[in-house]
Scaffold this active site. Structure first.
Site, PDB file in Angstrom:
ATOM      1  N   CYS A 167       2.698   9.429   1.173  1.00  0.00           N
ATOM      2  CA  CYS A 167       3.700   9.559   2.236  1.00  0.00           C
ATOM      3  C   CYS A 167       4.599   8.332   2.274  1.00  0.00           C
ATOM      4  O   CYS A 167       4.124   7.199   2.345  1.00  0.00           O
ATOM      5  CB  CYS A 167       3.003   9.746   3.578  1.00  0.00           C
ATOM      6  SG  CYS A 167       4.133   9.800   4.987  1.00  0.00           S
ATOM      7  N   TYR A 222      13.698  17.680   2.725  1.00  0.00           N
ATOM      8  CA  TYR A 222      12.266  17.416   2.912  1.00  0.00           C
ATOM      9  C   TYR A 222      11.472  18.725   2.859  1.00  0.00           C
ATOM     10  O   TYR A 222      10.434  18.803   2.194  1.00  0.00           O
ATOM     11  CB  TYR A 222      12.041  16.716   4.252  1.00  0.00           C
ATOM     12  CG  TYR A 222      10.581  16.460   4.554  1.00  0.00           C
ATOM     13  CD1 TYR A 222       9.900  15.419   3.937  1.00  0.00           C
ATOM     14  CD2 TYR A 222       9.888  17.267   5.453  1.00  0.00           C
ATOM     15  CE1 TYR A 222       8.558  15.186   4.202  1.00  0.00           C
ATOM     16  CE2 TYR A 222       8.557  17.038   5.732  1.00  0.00           C
ATOM     17  CZ  TYR A 222       7.892  15.998   5.104  1.00  0.00           C
ATOM     18  OH  TYR A 222       6.561  15.774   5.369  1.00  0.00           O
ATOM     19  N   GLU A 269       7.599  11.761  -3.149  1.00  0.00           N
ATOM     20  CA  GLU A 269       8.174  10.902  -2.125  1.00  0.00           C
ATOM     21  C   GLU A 269       8.143   9.467  -2.635  1.00  0.00           C
ATOM     22  O   GLU A 269       7.087   8.976  -3.054  1.00  0.00           O
ATOM     23  CB  GLU A 269       7.397  11.013  -0.812  1.00  0.00           C
ATOM     24  CG  GLU A 269       7.527  12.372  -0.142  1.00  0.00           C
ATOM     25  CD  GLU A 269       6.911  12.403   1.245  1.00  0.00           C
ATOM     26  OE1 GLU A 269       6.520  11.331   1.767  1.00  0.00           O
ATOM     27  OE2 GLU A 269       6.814  13.506   1.820  1.00  0.00           O
ATOM     28  N   ASP A 284      -3.237  13.938   2.075  1.00  0.00           N
ATOM     29  CA  ASP A 284      -1.927  14.467   1.709  1.00  0.00           C
ATOM     30  C   ASP A 284      -2.014  15.023   0.288  1.00  0.00           C
ATOM     31  O   ASP A 284      -2.214  14.263  -0.663  1.00  0.00           O
ATOM     32  CB  ASP A 284      -0.863  13.378   1.783  1.00  0.00           C
ATOM     33  CG  ASP A 284      -0.621  12.889   3.199  1.00  0.00           C
ATOM     34  OD1 ASP A 284      -0.735  13.715   4.133  1.00  0.00           O
ATOM     35  OD2 ASP A 284      -0.336  11.697   3.382  1.00  0.00           O
ATOM     36  N   TYR A 321       3.079  13.789  -3.353  1.00  0.00           N
ATOM     37  CA  TYR A 321       2.293  12.610  -2.992  1.00  0.00           C
ATOM     38  C   TYR A 321       1.717  11.899  -4.210  1.00  0.00           C
ATOM     39  O   TYR A 321       0.850  11.042  -4.079  1.00  0.00           O
ATOM     40  CB  TYR A 321       1.174  13.010  -2.026  1.00  0.00           C
ATOM     41  CG  TYR A 321       1.702  13.662  -0.775  1.00  0.00           C
ATOM     42  CD1 TYR A 321       2.493  12.947   0.122  1.00  0.00           C
ATOM     43  CD2 TYR A 321       1.442  15.007  -0.496  1.00  0.00           C
ATOM     44  CE1 TYR A 321       3.002  13.537   1.263  1.00  0.00           C
ATOM     45  CE2 TYR A 321       1.949  15.607   0.647  1.00  0.00           C
ATOM     46  CZ  TYR A 321       2.722  14.878   1.520  1.00  0.00           C
ATOM     47  OH  TYR A 321       3.236  15.461   2.642  1.00  0.00           O
ATOM     48  N   CYS A 346       0.330   7.152   9.287  1.00  0.00           N
ATOM     49  CA  CYS A 346       0.352   6.365   8.055  1.00  0.00           C
ATOM     50  C   CYS A 346      -0.988   6.553   7.368  1.00  0.00           C
ATOM     51  O   CYS A 346      -2.017   6.075   7.853  1.00  0.00           O
ATOM     52  CB  CYS A 346       0.604   4.893   8.335  1.00  0.00           C
ATOM     53  SG  CYS A 346       0.537   3.874   6.837  1.00  0.00           S
ATOM     54  N   CYS A 362      -5.927  -6.368  -7.449  1.00  0.00           N
ATOM     55  CA  CYS A 362      -5.164  -6.241  -8.686  1.00  0.00           C
ATOM     56  C   CYS A 362      -4.899  -7.645  -9.247  1.00  0.00           C
ATOM     57  O   CYS A 362      -4.198  -8.435  -8.614  1.00  0.00           O
ATOM     58  CB  CYS A 362      -3.839  -5.528  -8.435  1.00  0.00           C
ATOM     59  SG  CYS A 362      -2.813  -5.370  -9.918  1.00  0.00           S
TER      60      CYS A 362
END
Length: 219
Positions: free
Chosen positions: A56, A87, A99, A134, A139, A202, A211
């Protein structure tokens, strides 16, 4: 009426299946809700652009507009077949877009490596056509680079992070890394959504694996 199924949303459409879209861009905001800068430019000389897909785009965009050295961000669609999609059209899975967040940044202030580190650690790049709850092609994880240097660095960071994920027992990275295709700005209501709606949804969640990509200010 647009018809789609769960299976449709999990695979990229063939060209003959894609929605036709339109010739003209859909309406969007003119300026960034947080910093007031023009979404579509002109951007300052020396800035660079990259597109990040992390699920998202609401939460993803908020991550990047808070980074020092990022000049402006925008939510939009990229990597698909349908020109100037809405959308609602992208959610059918019949446009092929994911997205994404457009990030315009000053490499003299923030390095591309720092942005890549934030990208990898802030979502799960192993989930294929989904991000958490999602689900769908919209996504999927993606990095769309605007320069050959970005492309090479993105691929190198993927390989490095893949090793770290392997050690942790996580799955293989499914992130799409490619030269930037056409970018289509999302509707005004999606731009800087979480600044306008602080309690809004969110779903961003990383793997918890660091990372090992050098980050910070540019050298």
């Amino acid at each position: 009426m647009i018809f789609h199924t769960f299976e449709t949303k999990l695979k990229m459409p063939a060209p003959e299946e894609a929605l036709p879209g339109r010739a003209e861009p859909i309406p969007t905001a003119d300026r960034h809700f947080v910093n007031g800068r023009p979404l579509k430019g002109p951007y300052p000389e020396g800035t660079e652009k990259v597109l990040f897909g992390m699920g998202c785009f609401w939460g993803a965009e908020r991550l990047f507009w808070q980074v020092e050295g990022v000049w402006v961000t925008a939510a939009g669609y990229a990597g698909g077949l349908t020109p100037n999609p809405t959308y609602r059209e992208t959610t059918t899975g019949l446009t092929g877009h994911t997205e994404v967040v457009l990030v315009v940044y000053d490499p003299q202030i923030v390095s591309f490596a720092a942005l890549l580190k934030l990208f990898w650690e802030s979502h799960d790049p192993t989930q294929g056509m989904r991000q958490g709850n999602d689900v769908g092609t919209t996504y999927r994880s993606a990095i769309y680079a605007s320069t050959q240097a970005q492309l090479a660095q993105a691929r190198a960071s993927r390989d490095t992070y893949a090793e770290a994920l392997k050690v942790s027992g996580a799955g293989a990275i499914t992130t799409e890394i490619a030269a930037a295709p056409a970018f289509y700005f999302a509707e005004a209501e999606h731009q800087q959504y979480l600044a306008k709606n602080p309690g809004g949804y969110c779903g961003l969640q990383g793997t918890g694996v660091t990372c090992p990509v050098a980050g910070g200010a540019a050298a």
